[in-house]
Write a protein that holds these residues in place. Structure first.
Motif, PDB file in Angstrom:
ATOM      1  N   ASN A 228       0.293 -27.440 -23.516  1.00 60.10           N
ATOM      2  CA  ASN A 228       1.544 -27.176 -24.218  1.00 60.10           C
ATOM      3  C   ASN A 228       2.702 -27.489 -23.284  1.00 60.10           C
ATOM      4  OD1 ASN A 228       3.741 -26.213 -25.631  1.00 60.10           O
ATOM      5  ND2 ASN A 228       3.099 -24.067 -25.606  1.00 60.10           N
ATOM      6  N   GLU A 229       3.356 -28.604 -23.525  1.00 63.39           N
ATOM      7  CA  GLU A 229       4.463 -29.020 -22.670  1.00 63.39           C
ATOM      8  C   GLU A 229       5.823 -28.741 -23.308  1.00 63.39           C
ATOM      9  OE1 GLU A 229       3.462 -33.152 -21.803  1.00 63.39           O
ATOM     10  OE2 GLU A 229       2.606 -32.495 -19.897  1.00 63.39           O
ATOM     11  N   ASN A 230       5.816 -28.023 -24.435  1.00 65.44           N
ATOM     12  CA  ASN A 230       7.070 -27.720 -25.119  1.00 65.44           C
ATOM     13  C   ASN A 230       7.692 -26.416 -24.652  1.00 65.44           C
ATOM     14  OD1 ASN A 230       6.892 -30.019 -26.830  1.00 65.44           O
ATOM     15  ND2 ASN A 230       5.416 -28.952 -28.121  1.00 65.44           N
ATOM     16  N   THR A 231       6.897 -25.566 -23.983  1.00 63.17           N
ATOM     17  CA  THR A 231       7.392 -24.306 -23.453  1.00 63.17           C
ATOM     18  C   THR A 231       7.587 -24.420 -21.947  1.00 63.17           C
ATOM     19  OG1 THR A 231       6.184 -23.103 -25.162  1.00 63.17           O
ATOM     20  CG2 THR A 231       6.938 -21.837 -23.264  1.00 63.17           C
ATOM     21  N   PRO A 232       8.764 -24.016 -21.443  1.00 63.26           N
ATOM     22  CA  PRO A 232       8.988 -24.096 -19.986  1.00 63.26           C
ATOM     23  C   PRO A 232       7.914 -23.334 -19.234  1.00 63.26           C
ATOM     24  CG  PRO A 232      11.040 -23.599 -21.130  1.00 63.26           C
ATOM     25  CD  PRO A 232       9.948 -23.509 -22.158  1.00 63.26           C
ATOM     26  N   PRO A 233       7.203 -23.993 -18.317  1.00 65.44           N
ATOM     27  CA  PRO A 233       6.085 -23.337 -17.625  1.00 65.44           C
ATOM     28  C   PRO A 233       6.504 -22.517 -16.416  1.00 65.44           C
ATOM     29  CG  PRO A 233       6.211 -25.633 -16.955  1.00 65.44           C
ATOM     30  CD  PRO A 233       7.302 -25.428 -17.971  1.00 65.44           C
ATOM     31  N   GLU A 234       7.751 -22.639 -15.992  1.00 66.20           N
ATOM     32  CA  GLU A 234       8.163 -21.977 -14.760  1.00 66.20           C
ATOM     33  C   GLU A 234       8.444 -20.496 -15.001  1.00 66.20           C
ATOM     34  OE1 GLU A 234       9.717 -24.735 -15.862  1.00 66.20           O
ATOM     35  OE2 GLU A 234       8.889 -26.251 -14.503  1.00 66.20           O
ATOM     36  N   LEU A 235       7.913 -19.648 -14.135  1.00 67.27           N
ATOM     37  CA  LEU A 235       8.240 -18.234 -14.151  1.00 67.27           C
ATOM     38  C   LEU A 235       9.567 -18.030 -13.429  1.00 67.27           C
ATOM     39  CD1 LEU A 235       4.692 -16.943 -13.095  1.00 67.27           C
ATOM     40  CD2 LEU A 235       5.559 -17.318 -15.418  1.00 67.27           C
ATOM     41  N   SER A 236      10.140 -16.827 -13.542  1.00 67.44           N
ATOM     42  CA  SER A 236      11.400 -16.545 -12.841  1.00 67.44           C
ATOM     43  C   SER A 236      11.260 -16.760 -11.346  1.00 67.44           C
ATOM     44  CB  SER A 236      11.842 -15.110 -13.130  1.00 67.44           C
ATOM     45  OG  SER A 236      12.146 -14.942 -14.496  1.00 67.44           O
ATOM     46  N   LEU A 237      10.076 -16.483 -10.831  1.00 68.68           N
ATOM     47  CA  LEU A 237       9.799 -16.657  -9.406  1.00 68.68           C
ATOM     48  C   LEU A 237       9.994 -18.099  -8.954  1.00 68.68           C
ATOM     49  CD1 LEU A 237       8.703 -15.352  -6.773  1.00 68.68           C
ATOM     50  CD2 LEU A 237       6.398 -15.796  -7.638  1.00 68.68           C
ATOM     51  N   TYR A 238       9.805 -19.037  -9.877  1.00 68.24           N
ATOM     52  CA  TYR A 238       9.902 -20.461  -9.559  1.00 68.24           C
ATOM     53  C   TYR A 238      11.289 -20.816  -8.994  1.00 68.24           C
ATOM     54  CZ  TYR A 238       9.128 -25.510 -10.223  1.00 68.24           C
ATOM     55  OH  TYR A 238       8.973 -26.860 -10.035  1.00 68.24           O
ATOM     56  N   ARG A 239      12.304 -20.128  -9.453  1.00 67.48           N
ATOM     57  CA  ARG A 239      13.687 -20.444  -9.051  1.00 67.48           C
ATOM     58  C   ARG A 239      14.085 -19.792  -7.730  1.00 67.48           C
ATOM     59  NH1 ARG A 239      13.878 -19.438 -14.571  1.00 67.48           N
ATOM     60  NH2 ARG A 239      14.654 -17.320 -14.277  1.00 67.48           N
ATOM     61  N   MET A 240      13.211 -18.984  -7.168  1.00 65.32           N
ATOM     62  CA  MET A 240      13.510 -18.301  -5.910  1.00 65.32           C
ATOM     63  C   MET A 240      13.014 -19.118  -4.724  1.00 65.32           C
ATOM     64  SD  MET A 240      12.655 -14.285  -6.567  1.00 65.32           S
ATOM     65  CE  MET A 240      13.520 -13.332  -7.801  1.00 65.32           C
ATOM     66  N   GLU A 241      13.856 -19.270  -3.750  1.00 64.51           N
ATOM     67  CA  GLU A 241      13.456 -19.923  -2.507  1.00 64.51           C
ATOM     68  C   GLU A 241      13.147 -18.852  -1.469  1.00 64.51           C
ATOM     69  OE1 GLU A 241      12.836 -23.054  -2.136  1.00 64.51           O
ATOM     70  OE2 GLU A 241      13.489 -23.548  -4.185  1.00 64.51           O
ATOM     71  N   ASN A 242      11.982 -18.944  -0.875  1.00 63.92           N
ATOM     72  CA  ASN A 242      11.545 -17.988   0.143  1.00 63.92           C
ATOM     73  C   ASN A 242      11.658 -16.536  -0.334  1.00 63.92           C
ATOM     74  OD1 ASN A 242      11.138 -20.126   2.070  1.00 63.92           O
ATOM     75  ND2 ASN A 242      13.359 -20.145   2.373  1.00 63.92           N
ATOM     76  N   PRO A 243      10.996 -16.191  -1.432  1.00 62.45           N
ATOM     77  CA  PRO A 243      11.072 -14.810  -1.941  1.00 62.45           C
ATOM     78  C   PRO A 243      10.453 -13.827  -0.957  1.00 62.45           C
ATOM     79  CG  PRO A 243       9.319 -16.021  -3.051  1.00 62.45           C
ATOM     80  CD  PRO A 243      10.074 -17.029  -2.234  1.00 62.45           C
TER      81      PRO A 243
END
Length: 354
Positions: free
Chosen positions: A137-152
């Motif tokens: 399923n490529e229609n739903t964004p696969p990234e979690l909120s964590l994806y946008r964090m650098e060096n969490p």
């Protein structure tokens, strides 16, 4: 790859009526191409032919495969603990037997763990889903909120557990088993499983600063979406997270996401079911003091009082399966139609092509 015994990966699998997908999951384990693997499967009282099929597949399976066929418990944490008791590896990961590993990513995670003994775990901030045929399923964004964090940081991960009820998925995450053993594995007295295990690991690491972790941006598992997924059961989700909040965040207010879930449940479930869920425990009862919840309940009661005859005797709509819907007029005239499917603009891609 020349590995010592200590680098073994124990894969804990949980299945319930997953006969249609067992071979896919086991094939994805073989495709990791890591020589030091053992597999422990807990079948939680399947009513299909899962257990006979597992025994058949075990004959030609290239890794040690232990099958635990038990009576149904419905307790995911207890079932995974049963698998963990049999696990002998330095590392452990988890998977449901309707999902599949992204095999080359699992292998890269193992390489990282072998090269850095201080890593407590490696997890992914990306989640891709597949249908029953394995189409991504490529229609739903696969990234979690964590994806946008650098060096969490660990504090970031814990905040995501509290505010969004999830930082990453434990399926496909490679975790040091000694840490899972120290924290006591899953809490069998709680409905939730992965959120509890993650929080216990993060809290342990905060007290033991010698451990590190790594978050990758490639998905390590393909998740099978179908009608039986727990995330589609809002009352169960609310039970899971209210128990979780009561245990780990007793002094913090209800996060916005919980209010949203409760309002959705009230708007889509019967009044009786909603009230039953909202009185399950102390945290759930606290939702009744929220103004948005009060407003949703008031509207629900109003709608129930105004339209009961229409809903019950004039018109009703029911879901038969993924593709079919049924309309009933006057209680006895039935129409069955196929749900319209949106035409995807992207070519279909099978997970094996990733």
């Amino acid at each position: 790859m020349n590995l010592s015994k200590n680098h073994r990966l124990s894969i804990c699998c949980l299945g319930y009526n997953h006969a249609s997908f067992l071979k896919d999951t086991l094939d994805s384990i073989c495709a990791i191409q890591y020589e030091n693997i053992e597999v422990i499967v807990v079948d939680d009282g399947s009513k299909d032919n899962s257990v006979p099929l597992l025994n058949e597949l075990a004959v030609s399976f290239p890794y040690p495969l232990k099958i635990i066929a038990q009576q149904n418990t419905g307790n995911i944490g207890k079932n995974f603990n049963n698998a963990l008791k049999e696990a002998t590896g330095e590392y452990v990961t988890f998977i449901a037997l309707d999902d599949v590993f992204h095999s080359k990513i699992i292998l890269s995670e193992l390489s990282e763990m072998n090269n850095n003994p201080q890593l407590a775990f490696i997890a992914s901030s990306k989640a891709l889903s597949i249908d029953n045929e394995g189409i991504v399923n490529e229609n739903t964004p696969p990234e979690l909120s964590l994806y946008r964090m650098e060096n969490p940081t660990l504090e970031n991960l814990l905040e995501l557990e509290y505010s969004e009820f999830g930082s990453f998925y434990i399926q496909g995450s490679i975790i040091k088993k000694e840490i899972v053993d120290i924290i006591g594995g899953f809490d069998e007295d709680m409905t939730g499983d992965d959120i509890v295990l993650r929080t216990k690991i993060f809290n342990f690491m905060l007290k033991n600063s010698q451990w590190d972790f790594k978050i990758i941006k490639e998905n390590n598992v393909f998740y099978r979406l179908h009608d039986h997924n727990i995330h589609k059961n809002t009352p169960r989700q609310i039970k899971i997270v209210t128990e979780y909040l009561d245990k780990f965040w007793p002094n913090k207010p209800n996060p916005s996401i919980l209010i949203n879930w409760a309002c959705h449940m009230i708007n889509t479930s019967s009044f009786e079911k909603s009230i039953e869920t909202l009185t399950l425990n102390k945290r759930a009862k606290s939702l009744l003091n929220d103004d948005r919840i009060k407003h949703a309940i008031k509207n629900s009661l109003k709608n129930d009082n105004e339209k009961p005859f229409f809903k019950k005797f004039i018109f009703s709509k029911q879901k038969i399966n993924d593709a079919q819907r049924q309309i009933i007029l006057f209680g006895f005239i039935k129409f069955i139609y196929k749900k319209h499917k949106k035409i995807s603009q992207k070519p279909k891609v099978h997970y094996l092509k990733y």
